[in-house]
Design a protein around this motif. Structure first.
Motif, PDB file in Angstrom:
ATOM      1  N   GLN A 183       0.824  -1.196   0.000  1.00  0.00           N
ATOM      2  CA  GLN A 183       0.000   0.000   0.000  1.00  0.00           C
ATOM      3  C   GLN A 183       0.864   1.254   0.000  1.00  0.00           C
ATOM      4  N   ALA A 184       1.923   1.225   0.785  1.00  0.00           N
ATOM      5  CA  ALA A 184       2.796   2.397   0.832  1.00  0.00           C
ATOM      6  C   ALA A 184       3.392   2.655  -0.543  1.00  0.00           C
ATOM      7  N   ASP A 185       3.801   1.608  -1.214  1.00  0.00           N
ATOM      8  CA  ASP A 185       4.361   1.753  -2.545  1.00  0.00           C
ATOM      9  C   ASP A 185       3.305   2.257  -3.526  1.00  0.00           C
ATOM     10  N   ALA A 186       2.126   1.663  -3.483  1.00  0.00           N
ATOM     11  CA  ALA A 186       1.054   2.063  -4.390  1.00  0.00           C
ATOM     12  C   ALA A 186       0.677   3.523  -4.164  1.00  0.00           C
ATOM     13  N   ALA A 187       0.599   3.922  -2.901  1.00  0.00           N
ATOM     14  CA  ALA A 187       0.222   5.301  -2.595  1.00  0.00           C
ATOM     15  C   ALA A 187       1.255   6.267  -3.162  1.00  0.00           C
ATOM     16  N   ARG A 188       2.506   5.891  -3.048  1.00  0.00           N
ATOM     17  CA  ARG A 188       3.578   6.748  -3.559  1.00  0.00           C
ATOM     18  C   ARG A 188       3.503   6.872  -5.081  1.00  0.00           C
ATOM     19  N   VAL A 189       3.244   5.761  -5.756  1.00  0.00           N
ATOM     20  CA  VAL A 189       3.121   5.795  -7.210  1.00  0.00           C
ATOM     21  C   VAL A 189       1.924   6.639  -7.631  1.00  0.00           C
ATOM     22  N   LEU A 190       0.788   6.382  -6.995  1.00  0.00           N
ATOM     23  CA  LEU A 190      -0.448   7.061  -7.397  1.00  0.00           C
ATOM     24  C   LEU A 190      -0.386   8.558  -7.110  1.00  0.00           C
ATOM     25  N   ASP A 191       0.389   8.922  -6.105  1.00  0.00           N
ATOM     26  CA  ASP A 191       0.502  10.330  -5.759  1.00  0.00           C
ATOM     27  C   ASP A 191       1.024  11.144  -6.938  1.00  0.00           C
ATOM     28  N   GLU A 192       1.872  10.535  -7.749  1.00  0.00           N
ATOM     29  CA  GLU A 192       2.405  11.230  -8.928  1.00  0.00           C
ATOM     30  C   GLU A 192       1.305  11.528  -9.941  1.00  0.00           C
ATOM     31  N   PHE A 193       0.189  10.815  -9.832  1.00  0.00           N
ATOM     32  CA  PHE A 193      -0.917  11.042 -10.747  1.00  0.00           C
ATOM     33  C   PHE A 193      -2.059  11.797 -10.059  1.00  0.00           C
ATOM     34  N   GLY A 194      -1.784  12.318  -8.889  1.00  0.00           N
ATOM     35  CA  GLY A 194      -2.811  13.050  -8.166  1.00  0.00           C
ATOM     36  C   GLY A 194      -3.932  12.155  -7.680  1.00  0.00           C
ATOM     37  N   ALA A 235       1.635   2.330 -14.468  1.00  0.00           N
ATOM     38  CA  ALA A 235       2.691   2.600 -13.485  1.00  0.00           C
ATOM     39  C   ALA A 235       2.559   1.678 -12.280  1.00  0.00           C
ATOM     40  N   LEU A 236       1.317   1.444 -11.894  1.00  0.00           N
ATOM     41  CA  LEU A 236       1.062   0.627 -10.713  1.00  0.00           C
ATOM     42  C   LEU A 236       1.474  -0.826 -10.954  1.00  0.00           C
ATOM     43  N   TYR A 237       1.092  -1.359 -12.084  1.00  0.00           N
ATOM     44  CA  TYR A 237       1.471  -2.728 -12.407  1.00  0.00           C
ATOM     45  C   TYR A 237       2.992  -2.854 -12.517  1.00  0.00           C
TER      46      TYR A 237
END
Lengths: 157, 157
Positions: free
Chosen positions: B38-49, B126-128
């Motif tokens: 989740q921490a990783d996913a949140a960090r990735v998704l943050d780049e996409f707002g 990006a998430l995958y």
DNA sequence: CATATTTGGCTATAACTCATAACTATTATA
DNA sequence: TATAATAGTTATGAGTTATAGCCAAATATG
């Protein structure tokens, strides 16, 4: 039959499968699974006056007499600051004690009380039993493999 | 040198293994693993707002045009009340639109905008990719089996 | 048809988790 | 001795989740 002009959800059809696009993500599936397990665990532990975090901390303290709060935080992957209130709660419930260590007056040596050890044991038994029930459709081998896979995510070899 | 009179943790030794008593619980191992994912996913998704919840909702809406908020809530295992703020956020970012349905003036038909579809696609890729990297030490078969096991917890056959 | 119930969306709120920053006291180090 | 690092603490903010209650609209029931 499905309407031909749209992929929109049919109100009469069950609302499952709308998340097909997310099911390929391990994280999504795990988030759903962990939600179920945590809700069940929280409900079980509530009967013992414990929450998941306090139970986890109590378990470590029982198994590691004179552990410090920093060590506890590291073991449970939490911030030091967040251990304080957990330790406070356990101490106020007389399940553990903070003992000063003569060689380092900064840190506390945490030790479970007899009540703490008993409480932990009872909660642990109940927790394992409930998990057994909840995971009844997994064979012991599958369950062991699940844990093994999860641990490899946790600490990549 | 380790003190001989106690089983207390040696400050010089690594603070691992203190949680042996918890490692038998699937829930504990999964909590740790999901935390990492989740921490990783949140960090990735943050780049996409986006956040995990908004991305999940956006994905379902993209794949299910004219879905309602209630159906969305059911699909993602969340309370209806909690979808509102998520939908608000997506709408204010012009990633989706609320459209009134003539046959039922209570509900909204949610539809992704072109920007929403593009944003979702980019974030999903990006998430995958990130999950691939994070789970690099799992073979594709192991990963598929992990998902299969998680799904069996989610919806016990 | 009239009333009652259900449903869809919304608001407010509360509990809990998690992370960060800053602080004090103590210990270790240059 | 001056400086760093460490242990515990406090306060705070962001985010998730659940609950209760509200309103409007739709549906069910008499």
């Amino acid at each position: 039959m499905a309407r031909s002009t749209s992929t929109s959800a049919d109100p009469a059809s069950p609302v499952v499968g709308l998340d097909r696009g997310l099911r390929g993500l391990v994280g999504y599936n795990m988030k759903r699974a962990v939600h179920i397990l945590q809700a069940d665990a929280a409900r079980v532990l509530d009967e013992f006056g414990l929450r998941i975090t306090t139970f986890s901390a109590l378990s470590v303290i029982c198994d590691t007499p004179d552990v410090t709060q920093s060590q506890l935080a590291a073991a449970l992957n939490m911030e030091r600051s967040n251990t304080v209130v957990i330790i406070d709660t356990l101490e106020q419930a007389d399940l553990i004690g903070r003992h000063r260590v003569p060689t380092d007056r900064r840190s506390y040596a945490l030790r479970a009380t007899l009540a703490g050890i008993k409480r932990r044991e009872a909660a642990s038994v109940a927790l394992y039993a409930h998990e057994d029930r909840l995971l009844a459709n997994l064979t012991p081998q599958e369950r062991a493999q699940l844990i093994a896979l999860l641990r490899r995510i946790d600490s990549p070899d």
